[in-house]
Enzyme design. Structure first.
Site, PDB file in Angstrom:
ATOM      1  N   THR A  27       0.883  -0.986  -0.043  1.00 48.98           N
ATOM      2  CA  THR A  27      -0.077  -0.015  -0.294  1.00 48.98           C
ATOM      3  C   THR A  27       1.178   1.140   0.193  1.00 48.98           C
ATOM      4  OG1 THR A  27      -1.781  -1.065   1.025  1.00 48.98           O
ATOM      5  CG2 THR A  27      -1.937   1.161   1.361  1.00 48.98           C
ATOM      6  N   SER A  29       1.899   5.162  -2.422  1.00 49.35           N
ATOM      7  CA  SER A  29       2.262   5.525  -3.890  1.00 49.35           C
ATOM      8  C   SER A  29       3.105   4.861  -4.457  1.00 49.35           C
ATOM      9  CB  SER A  29       2.197   7.182  -3.586  1.00 49.35           C
ATOM     10  OG  SER A  29       3.524   7.292  -3.076  1.00 49.35           O
ATOM     11  N   ASP A  85       8.300   3.896   4.628  1.00 44.21           N
ATOM     12  CA  ASP A  85       8.596   5.293   5.086  1.00 44.21           C
ATOM     13  C   ASP A  85      10.054   5.817   5.542  1.00 44.21           C
ATOM     14  OD1 ASP A  85       5.741   5.932   4.929  1.00 44.21           O
ATOM     15  OD2 ASP A  85       5.564   4.727   6.238  1.00 44.21           O
ATOM     16  N   GLY A  98       0.732   5.164   5.189  1.00 46.13           N
ATOM     17  CA  GLY A  98      -0.417   5.263   4.555  1.00 46.13           C
ATOM     18  C   GLY A  98      -1.652   4.649   5.431  1.00 46.13           C
ATOM     19  N   GLU A 104      -0.488  -4.885   6.483  1.00 42.22           N
ATOM     20  CA  GLU A 104       0.871  -4.954   5.956  1.00 42.22           C
ATOM     21  C   GLU A 104       1.786  -5.924   6.675  1.00 42.22           C
ATOM     22  OE1 GLU A 104       1.354  -0.558   3.385  1.00 42.22           O
ATOM     23  OE2 GLU A 104       1.939  -0.773   5.729  1.00 42.22           O
ATOM     24  N   LYS A 122      14.783   7.725   1.704  1.00 41.45           N
ATOM     25  CA  LYS A 122      14.026   6.932   2.776  1.00 41.45           C
ATOM     26  C   LYS A 122      15.213   5.973   3.435  1.00 41.45           C
ATOM     27  CE  LYS A 122       9.484   7.187   1.380  1.00 41.45           C
ATOM     28  NZ  LYS A 122       8.241   6.579   0.976  1.00 41.45           N
TER      29      LYS A 122
HETATM   30  C1  5RP Z   1       1.300   2.670   4.125  1.00 40.93           C
HETATM   31  C2  5RP Z   1       3.048   2.389   4.168  1.00 40.93           C
HETATM   32  C3  5RP Z   1       3.668   3.046   2.835  1.00 40.93           C
HETATM   33  O1  5RP Z   1       4.242   1.681   2.221  1.00 40.93           O
HETATM   34  C4  5RP Z   1       4.615   3.760   3.246  1.00 40.93           C
HETATM   35  O2  5RP Z   1       3.804   4.851   3.794  1.00 40.93           O
HETATM   36  C5  5RP Z   1       5.232   4.622   2.131  1.00 40.93           C
HETATM   37  O3  5RP Z   1       4.458   5.006   1.381  1.00 40.93           O
HETATM   38  P1  5RP Z   1       4.902   5.826  -0.136  1.00 40.93           P
HETATM   39  O4  5RP Z   1       5.294   4.801  -1.078  1.00 40.93           O
HETATM   40  O5  5RP Z   1       3.576   6.623  -0.633  1.00 40.93           O
HETATM   41  O6  5RP Z   1       5.972   6.848   0.278  1.00 40.93           O
HETATM   42  O7  5RP Z   1       3.467   1.774   5.060  1.00 40.93           O
HETATM   43  O8  5RP Z   1       0.825   2.072   5.194  1.00 40.93           O
END
Ligand code: 5RP
Length: 226
Positions: A27, A29, A85, A98, A104, A122
Site C-alpha cells: 500500500t 504511492s 517510510d 498510509g 501490511e 528513505k
Molecule cells: C502504508 C505504508 C507505505 O508503504 C509507506 O507509507 C510508503 O508510502 P509511499 O510509497 O507513498 O511513500 O506503509 O501504510
C-alpha cells in the site's frame, strides 16, 4: 520522490516476481506504481495471485483485473512487495504512513520474502525522523495513549504524540485509530517494539523488524538493490 523514481523501483521489483507466485501487494504511492505495472503484465498473460494489504490496494488491483484472493484462502505467500517510510542499514523499517501497517505486517509475516521499494531519501542511519505510527483500539484510547507515553519515556523517547486526523480521527481498515509518535531518533527499535506490544490497547506498530529481505532504492544515479 518523483513518480518516475517510484516507477523505477517498482519495475525492478516486478522483475523479481515469477509466474505463478502467491504475491502480497503493498500500500502507498510507490506500491501503487507496482500494482499498475503488475496489472499491465497480467493483462499480457502473466499469471500470479495477489493478496492486497489494504482496501485501497484491493480497489486498485481490482480495477487492473489482477486476480486476488485472501489470506483465508491462501495463508502462505511467496513474496510481498511494499513501500516504506524509512529503512535503516539493518533493513529495519518504519511503515504505516498510509495507515495500512496492520494488514501490511500480517501479509509480510505470511510471505517468505519481503521486497521493499522506495526512493533513496528513505534510507536512514537511525529510524525515527518519520513519526512512528502506532495503531490502537479506539476503546479507551486516551488510557492507551498515556501507557504509550509512559512506556516510551522509559526508553528516553519523549517526542510528541498526535492522533492521526485530530478531531476526526483517521480510521484504519481494521477500525482502529493511529497515534503518530515523533521521537526523532529511535536507538533501540527492538526494545520499543516490545514495550509497545505489551500495552493492551496497542494493536500494532509501524516498526517492521526482521521482515525485509531485499530493499530496492531508486535515486538520481539509478536503482540499487540492497
Ligand atoms: C502504508 C505504508 C507505505 O508503504 C509507506 O507509507 C510508503 O508510502 P509511499 O510509497 O507513498 O511513500 O506503509 O501504510
Amino acid at each position: 520522490m518523483s513518480v518516475e523514481l517510484k516507477k523505477e523501483a517498482a519495475a525492478a521489483a516486478l522483475e523479481l516476481v515469477e509466474e505463478g507466485m502467491r504475491l502480497g501487494i503493498g500500500t502507498g504511492s510507490t506500491a501503487d506504481e507496482f500494482s499498475k505495472l503488475l496489472g499491465a503484465k497480467v493483462a499480457s498473460g502473466f499469471k500470479i495471485t495477489g493478496v492486497p494489504t489494504s482496501e485501497r490496494t484491493h480497489a486498485l488491483c481490482t480495477s487492473m483485473s489482477i486476480p486476488l484472493t485472501t489470506l483465508e484462502e491462501m495463508p502462505e505467500l511467496d513474496m510481498v512487495v511494499d513501500g516504506a517510510d524509512e529503512v535503516d542499514h539493518q533493513f529495519q523499517l518504519i511503515k504505516g504512513g498510509g495507515g495500512a501497517l496492520l494488514r501490511e505486517k500480517i501479509v509480510a509475516n505470511a510471505a517468505e520474502k519481503m521486497i521493499v521499494i522506495a526512493d533513496d531519501s528513505k534510507l536512514v542511519d537511525t529510524l525515527g525522523a518519520f513519526p512512528l505510527p502506532i495503531e490502537v483500539n479506539p476503546f479507551g484510547f486516551k488510557a492507551t495513549w498515556k501507557a504509550v507515553e509512559k512506556a516510551c519515556a522509559g526508553l528516553g523517547l519523549e517526542g510528541p504524540l498526535n492522533l492521526r486526523g485530530g478531531d476526526e480521527p483517521f480510521v484504519t481498515d481494521g477500525g482502529h485509530y493511529i497515534i503518530d509518535a515523533s521521537f526523532g531518533h529511535i536507538s533501540d527499535a527492538s526494545a520499543l517494539s516490545d514495550r509497545l506490544l505489551n500495552i493492551p490497547g496497542v494493536v500494532e506498530h509501524g516498526l517492521f523488524l526482521g521482515y525485509a529481505d531485499v530493499v530496492i532504492l531508486a535515486g538520481e544515479k539509478g536503482v540499487r538493490q540492497l
